[in-house]
Structure formats: structure tokens, C-alpha cells
Write a protein that holds these residues in place. Structure first.
Motif, PDB file in Angstrom:
ATOM      1  N   ASN A  38      -3.057 -11.906  15.821  1.00  0.00           N
ATOM      2  CA  ASN A  38      -4.302 -11.242  15.437  1.00  0.00           C
ATOM      3  C   ASN A  38      -4.356  -9.861  16.077  1.00  0.00           C
ATOM      4  N   ALA A  39      -4.879  -8.896  15.341  1.00  0.00           N
ATOM      5  CA  ALA A  39      -4.981  -7.527  15.843  1.00  0.00           C
ATOM      6  C   ALA A  39      -6.229  -6.879  15.260  1.00  0.00           C
ATOM      7  N   THR A  40      -6.633  -5.777  15.870  1.00  0.00           N
ATOM      8  CA  THR A  40      -7.746  -4.982  15.362  1.00  0.00           C
ATOM      9  C   THR A  40      -7.190  -3.683  14.793  1.00  0.00           C
ATOM     10  N   TRP A  41      -7.461  -3.444  13.502  1.00  0.00           N
ATOM     11  CA  TRP A  41      -6.999  -2.228  12.816  1.00  0.00           C
ATOM     12  C   TRP A  41      -8.063  -1.157  13.020  1.00  0.00           C
ATOM     13  N   VAL A  42      -7.665  -0.033  13.618  1.00  0.00           N
ATOM     14  CA  VAL A  42      -8.585   1.062  13.918  1.00  0.00           C
ATOM     15  C   VAL A  42      -8.183   2.287  13.096  1.00  0.00           C
ATOM     16  N   VAL A  43      -9.179   2.924  12.450  1.00  0.00           N
ATOM     17  CA  VAL A  43      -8.946   4.142  11.666  1.00  0.00           C
ATOM     18  C   VAL A  43      -9.923   5.218  12.146  1.00  0.00           C
ATOM     19  N   ARG A  44      -9.392   6.406  12.454  1.00  0.00           N
ATOM     20  CA  ARG A  44     -10.231   7.566  12.773  1.00  0.00           C
ATOM     21  C   ARG A  44      -9.851   8.690  11.814  1.00  0.00           C
ATOM     22  N   PHE A  45     -10.871   9.415  11.291  1.00  0.00           N
ATOM     23  CA  PHE A  45     -10.561  10.393  10.252  1.00  0.00           C
ATOM     24  C   PHE A  45     -11.642  11.471  10.157  1.00  0.00           C
ATOM     25  N   LEU A  59      -9.301   2.167   1.788  1.00  0.00           N
ATOM     26  CA  LEU A  59      -8.120   1.989   2.640  1.00  0.00           C
ATOM     27  C   LEU A  59      -7.235   0.942   1.977  1.00  0.00           C
ATOM     28  N   ILE A  60      -5.999   1.330   1.671  1.00  0.00           N
ATOM     29  CA  ILE A  60      -5.042   0.412   1.049  1.00  0.00           C
ATOM     30  C   ILE A  60      -3.883   0.210   2.022  1.00  0.00           C
ATOM     31  N   GLY A  61      -3.694  -1.030   2.464  1.00  0.00           N
ATOM     32  CA  GLY A  61      -2.602  -1.351   3.375  1.00  0.00           C
ATOM     33  C   GLY A  61      -1.380  -1.853   2.632  1.00  0.00           C
ATOM     34  N   PRO A  62      -0.296  -2.123   3.332  1.00  0.00           N
ATOM     35  CA  PRO A  62       0.875  -2.730   2.694  1.00  0.00           C
ATOM     36  C   PRO A  62       0.503  -4.047   2.013  1.00  0.00           C
ATOM     37  N   GLN A  63       1.211  -4.387   0.952  1.00  0.00           N
ATOM     38  CA  GLN A  63       0.870  -5.570   0.169  1.00  0.00           C
ATOM     39  C   GLN A  63       0.942  -6.857   0.981  1.00  0.00           C
ATOM     40  N   GLU A  64       1.696  -6.848   2.069  1.00  0.00           N
ATOM     41  CA  GLU A  64       1.851  -8.078   2.858  1.00  0.00           C
ATOM     42  C   GLU A  64       0.616  -8.404   3.694  1.00  0.00           C
ATOM     43  N   TYR A  65      -0.316  -7.465   3.841  1.00  0.00           N
ATOM     44  CA  TYR A  65      -1.521  -7.689   4.641  1.00  0.00           C
ATOM     45  C   TYR A  65      -2.616  -8.347   3.810  1.00  0.00           C
ATOM     46  N   GLU A  66      -3.422  -9.154   4.482  1.00  0.00           N
ATOM     47  CA  GLU A  66      -4.630  -9.732   3.891  1.00  0.00           C
ATOM     48  C   GLU A  66      -5.802  -9.342   4.783  1.00  0.00           C
ATOM     49  N   ASP A 118     -10.701  -6.681  11.926  1.00  0.00           N
ATOM     50  CA  ASP A 118      -9.639  -7.580  12.387  1.00  0.00           C
ATOM     51  C   ASP A 118      -8.710  -7.960  11.243  1.00  0.00           C
ATOM     52  N   VAL A 119      -7.426  -8.072  11.574  1.00  0.00           N
ATOM     53  CA  VAL A 119      -6.423  -8.498  10.600  1.00  0.00           C
ATOM     54  C   VAL A 119      -5.469  -9.475  11.273  1.00  0.00           C
ATOM     55  N   THR A 120      -4.736 -10.199  10.455  1.00  0.00           N
ATOM     56  CA  THR A 120      -3.622 -11.012  10.932  1.00  0.00           C
ATOM     57  C   THR A 120      -2.335 -10.333  10.499  1.00  0.00           C
ATOM     58  N   ILE A 121      -1.448 -10.073  11.457  1.00  0.00           N
ATOM     59  CA  ILE A 121      -0.189  -9.399  11.147  1.00  0.00           C
ATOM     60  C   ILE A 121       0.633 -10.295  10.222  1.00  0.00           C
ATOM     61  N   PRO A 122       1.198  -9.748   9.143  1.00  0.00           N
ATOM     62  CA  PRO A 122       1.940 -10.585   8.185  1.00  0.00           C
ATOM     63  C   PRO A 122       3.171 -11.224   8.810  1.00  0.00           C
ATOM     64  N   THR A 123       3.627 -12.299   8.187  1.00  0.00           N
ATOM     65  CA  THR A 123       4.765 -13.049   8.726  1.00  0.00           C
ATOM     66  C   THR A 123       6.098 -12.387   8.411  1.00  0.00           C
ATOM     67  N   THR A 124       6.117 -11.439   7.479  1.00  0.00           N
ATOM     68  CA  THR A 124       7.343 -10.722   7.147  1.00  0.00           C
ATOM     69  C   THR A 124       7.114  -9.227   7.287  1.00  0.00           C
ATOM     70  N   LYS A 125       8.207  -8.480   7.450  1.00  0.00           N
ATOM     71  CA  LYS A 125       8.095  -7.032   7.534  1.00  0.00           C
ATOM     72  C   LYS A 125       7.615  -6.465   6.206  1.00  0.00           C
ATOM     73  N   PRO A 126       6.640  -5.549   6.225  1.00  0.00           N
ATOM     74  CA  PRO A 126       6.234  -4.906   4.975  1.00  0.00           C
ATOM     75  C   PRO A 126       7.399  -4.134   4.355  1.00  0.00           C
ATOM     76  N   VAL A 127       7.534  -4.249   3.040  1.00  0.00           N
ATOM     77  CA  VAL A 127       8.580  -3.499   2.344  1.00  0.00           C
ATOM     78  C   VAL A 127       8.321  -2.006   2.478  1.00  0.00           C
ATOM     79  N   THR A 128       7.056  -1.615   2.292  1.00  0.00           N
ATOM     80  CA  THR A 128       6.632  -0.226   2.502  1.00  0.00           C
ATOM     81  C   THR A 128       5.556  -0.237   3.572  1.00  0.00           C
ATOM     82  N   ASN A 129       5.917   0.199   4.765  1.00  0.00           N
ATOM     83  CA  ASN A 129       5.008   0.069   5.902  1.00  0.00           C
ATOM     84  C   ASN A 129       4.114   1.304   6.029  1.00  0.00           C
TER      85      ASN A 129
END
Length: 494
Positions: A38-45, A59-66, A118-129
Motif C-alpha cells: 500500500n502507498a499514498t500517491w501524491v501529486v503537486r501541480f 489523472l491517468i495512471g498506468p493500466q496496471e493500477y487500480e 491511497d493505492v495498491t502497487i500492482p503485482t507486475t511492472k507497468p508496461v508504460t510506467n
């Protein structure tokens, strides 16, 4: 120039939008992220264009994220409007909002805004990170499901951002000892590391464990020798040419000539695989076997048979020998042992000292199996050796029940001395055994210290190699109550 023009074609070009000038993203806790954590995704802009009613931030993340749980963002924190989440998309919409509800962002106001969830880090490496942050302008509400397929059609500013590395988790980790006895502090050990890789093709494995000495380690994988570069706490294993770690199958790598940590307690391991100069998979914090204290036992003094059988050799001269009767089938053989050091310098009252000879030996039933010598507080001198009444001696016949560590190379019997008072090293003692009819295949004697509940605390790790046996005693006169006469049938040359 138009006079020379023969043909021409015109087409609609792709839209060009402004680049968001200042965007920063991170996952907390910082650093590489292990899959499944588990991790916290932080965005500043900052926004380059003013935020208006009808705008949306996407905000669009890699497809492997939920991002979502049942359509809701997890623990979203920001002064922006409440978002909606679906899959790898987070949407903050101001479509239909009154101007009073729209934050004063962008344009001449260069305020840095932030959001986190909060997000859960995917179990596989993102194809496009990569992640995309979009500032969209539309008169109608954006459909978040459509955004999972394609971004909004009217993007007025955007930014792509390379994310933190995702390291898939090696599954089914293990450290399997070649022998359950190779656990003494500071002593050599051999084991097999085990795991199942997620990423195919790794050619290097780094094994780390605090306190372990890998300086002289050697490794094999699938029968091939690997190249080891070892040091304190860590070893880098490069597989043989043409070999690579397969994914989704059990991997076993054998390691030998490793020295246990000098500290007792559980070992904690990490395994990391590499390929193409990048990290593939990793597991950390795996708890392996427990390192026990080391009982240091003085080496044997092996006296030659010619010395022992020489009529001119006096009994006092034989006192230096570990045994003066190393004959096959000899009954009542006295074996002297000296423990030079123990973990912590002393054994405590209530603890149990266990002495277990090699297979074939049995403890004599006609004489005391254990005699304390120097160092025992109850001993007055070598001729008046006794234990205090609170100490007990027993001959155990079920080592599995006693310590859970029976071994086929050892005798089925062991002497167990429960200490009635503290015992400081060094100390020495004798055990009286009946010798076997043949030399043991593995001539190792085991000493252990157990606590009151039977848990092993210290061991000599089979480091005490016993004396060789020679000759055979024949027994005559046992019938009809006659005096027993033992005679040596020599098998010595000449």
C-alpha cells in the motif's frame, strides 16, 4: 512559386496544448515500490490556464493500477472537489459548477495545488510506467469509463510524468538448510535459497542477510556453478552463461561455505533479481532459520593403540587421552570432553546439557553415564565428583521428543543433565559408553543446551569428531556366573 506548384494536399493536424509547467508526483513511503504494498500517491501541480466552470482535471495512471474501491477513490485528501475513480483514472470535475465553487487556480495565480490518495502497487511492472495529468475543458460531464480508453477531446494543458519503479514481489521465499544442525553462531553453513519469480529472464541474484559472512561463498543453479562475489551481509550471484531465472516456477540456488552471523536469533533475508542492468523482482524481510549459540568443545587427544597397550605406559600418562579404551565392542569406555566456551559464558540453572554420541554407541547401564569434572560447582576434586541434589541425570531414548532434532547418524540414546545451578565455562566431564562393533560412518558427537521447555539454545554443530575404534574384545566366562574375562583381538598390522 505557385506557378511551379503541380500538386498539393492538406490535412488536419493534431492539437497542441500547453505544457503544465510544474508537476511533481511521488509515492509514500518514498523510493522503489514493492508489488502488492500500500502507498499514498501524491501529486503537486500548477495550472498554466485558469480553472473555469466546465473544466475537469484528470489523472491517468498506468493500466496496471487500480485507484478505486467500488467506484470511490481511497482516502482522497485535497481542497479540490471530491473526485471519482475508476480503474487507473481519477477525475475531478467542475462541469456545471458555479463560479463560486471553482478554486482560483491558473492564469496569473501560480498557486501550487496538491492532491493525494491511497493505492495498491500492482503485482507486475507497468508496461508504460508513466502518468498523465490533464486539464480538460468541456461543456458536458466527462464519462470516467471513456477516459480509461482515451483522454478527453479538448485538452488545454497536460503533462506526462515518469513514475517510481515498481518491483514485483518474489513469491514463496525460503531458506532451506542442507542440515538442520548448521545453525551455530559464527560457524559454517550450507543452504538453498528458494523463490518463484514474476519477471522472466533475470541472470543475477543478490542475497542479503545482516551478519552473515558470504566472503567465500560458492553457488550452484541447475547443476551449473555460478559466479559469486561475496562480502559481509551480501552476495551477488551471476548465473552461468546461457542460464536465466524462469518466471512462475520454483527456483532453487544452493549456497555453501557461508558463515553464520555471530549473533544469535532469527535470520532476516532479502532476495533481489536483476537483468539488463535493472532490478526485476524482490522480496525483503523474509524470516529464515534461527542462529543458536555455539558450544566450543576442545578437540580430541587421540592416543595411539601402541601407546595405550604398552605395559610401560602408566595410568597417569593416559589421563591426557580422550579415551584409553578405544576398542570395538568395549563395555564401559570412559570418554573425556571439555567445553572451552559457551554463548554468554555460562549455562543457567534449569537448562539441560545434552551429550549424544554417534550411531552404535550406547550408555553403560552398570556405571554412571555422566561424571562431572573441572568447572562444575559441586565438584570438590577429580576423585570426588558429584552433582548437587537439585541436578538430575537421565539417559534419553527419544531425541525427537526431547529436542525435535533427531538425526540418523546419531545414537538413539543421549545423556541429559539438568543443571541445579549456574555453570560457567570452561568445564569438563566424562561419559561412559559401550562402544559399537564397527566405526560409525559419521563419527560426530553432538552437544546441545536446551531450555526448560526443550528449545535448543546452543549446539556444537557436529564439530567434535570422535576417536577411531580399533580391535575387538571377546568376552569369556559369562555363562554359569563365572568371572568375565575380556581379551583384545587385535586387528592392528603386524
Amino acid at each position: 512559386m505557385d506557378d511551379d506548384l503541380i500538386d498539393a494536399a492538406y490535412m488536419t493536424g493534431f492539437p497542441v496544448n500547453s505544457r503544465l509547467p510544474s508537476v511533481f508526483m511521488e509515492a509514500l513511503p518514498a523510493g522503489q515500490q514493492s508489488s502488492g504494498a500500500n502507498a499514498t500517491w501524491v501529486v503537486r501541480f500548477e495550472l498554466v490556464n485558469e480553472l473555469l466552470s466546465g473544466d475537469s482535471l484528470v489523472l491517468i495512471g498506468p493500466q496496471e493500477y487500480e485507484f478505486d474501491i467500488s467506484g470511490e477513490c481511497r482516502n482522497f485528501v485535497s481542497s479540490l472537489s471530491a473526485p471519482s475513480c475508476s480503474g487507473n483514472v481519477l477525475l475531478v470535475s467542475y462541469v456545471g459548477a458555479s463560479d463560486a465553487l471553482v478554486p482560483n487556480l491558473g492564469g496569473t495565480d501560480r498557486t501550487v495545488f496538491s492532491l493525494e490518495f491511497d493505492v495498491t502497487i500492482p503485482t507486475t511492472k507497468p508496461v508504460t510506467n508513466m502518468a498523465q495529468l490533464l486539464h480538460c475543458r468541456s461543456e458536458i460531464q466527462l464519462n470516467i469509463q471513456d477516459l480509461r480508453v482515451a483522454p478527453c477531446s479538448n485538452i488545454i494543458a497536460s503533462r506526462q510524468y515518469e513514475l517510481w519503479p515498481v518491483i514485483p514481489l518474489l513469491t514463496s521465499p525460503g531458506v532451506a538448510l542442507v542440515s538442520s544442525e548448521l545453525v551455530a553462531a559464527g560457524q559454517t553453513t550450507s543452504f538453498v535459497i528458494q523463490f518463484v519469480a514474476v519477471t522472466e529472464g533475470a541472470t543475477t541474484v543478490v542475497v542479503a542477510c545482516e551478519g552473515m559472512n558470504f566472503t567465500n561463498a560458492v553457488a550452484t543453479y541447475l547443476g551449473e556453478s555460478a559466479t559469486c562475489v561475496g562480502k559481509m551481509n551480501e552476495v551477488t550471484i551471476s548465473l552461468a552463461s546461457g542460464q536465466a531465472i524462469q518466471s512462475s516456477v520454483a527456483t532453487d540456488i544452493s549456497l555453501q561455505l557461508v558463515f553464520n552471523s555471530k549473533s544469535t536469533g532469527p535470520t532476516v533475508w532479502s532476495f533481489t533479481t536483476f537483468g539488463d542492468d535493472s532490478m526485476y523482482d524482490q522480496v525483503t524481510g523474509h524470516v529464515g532459520y534461527e542462529i543458536l549459540g555455539h558450544l566450543d568443545v576442545a578437540s580430541i587427544v587421540d592416543c595411539a593403540a601402541t601407546f595405550l597397550l604398552d605395559p610401560d605406559t602408566g595410568e597417569e600418562e593416559k589421563q591426557v587421552c580422550t579415551t584409553s579404551t578405544p576398542w570395538l565392542q568395549y563395555v564401559g569406555n570412559v570418554v573425556k570432553m571439555s567445553v572451552t566456551s559457551v554463548d554468554g559464558g555460562q549455562l543457567l540453572a534449569g537448562q539441560r546439557l545434552v551429550i549424544q554420541p554417534p550411531s552404535g554407541y550406547r550408555f553403560s547401564s552398570t556405571v554412571p553415564a555422566f561424571v562431572p569434572l573441572d568447572g562444575f560447582p559441586e565438584v570438590v576434586n577429580d576423585t570426588d565428583a558429584s552433582l548437587s541434589p537439585s541436578s538430575t541425570i537421565e539417559v534419553a531414548t527419544s531425541m525427537e521428543a526431547l529436542s525435535g532434532s533427531g538425526s540418523s547418524y546419531l545414537s538413539t540414546q543421549a545423556v541429559v543433565v539438568t543443571l541445579g545451578s549456574d555453570l560457567f565455562s570452561p568445564f569438563s566431564f566424562e561419559v561412559l559408553v559401550d562402544n559399537p562393533s564397527a566405526d560409525p560412518e559419521q563419527n560426530h558427537w553432538r552437544l546441545m543446551v536446551l531450555d526448560a521447555e526443550g528449545k535448543t539454545l546452543q549446539t556444537n554443530e557436529r564439530s567434535w569428531t570422535g576417536f577411531p575404534l580399533s580391535g575387538t574384545f571377546s568376552r569369556q566366562g559369562e555363562l554359569m556366573g563365572l568371572t568375565v574375562v575380556q581379551s583384545l583381538v587385535s586387528n592392528f598390522p603386524g
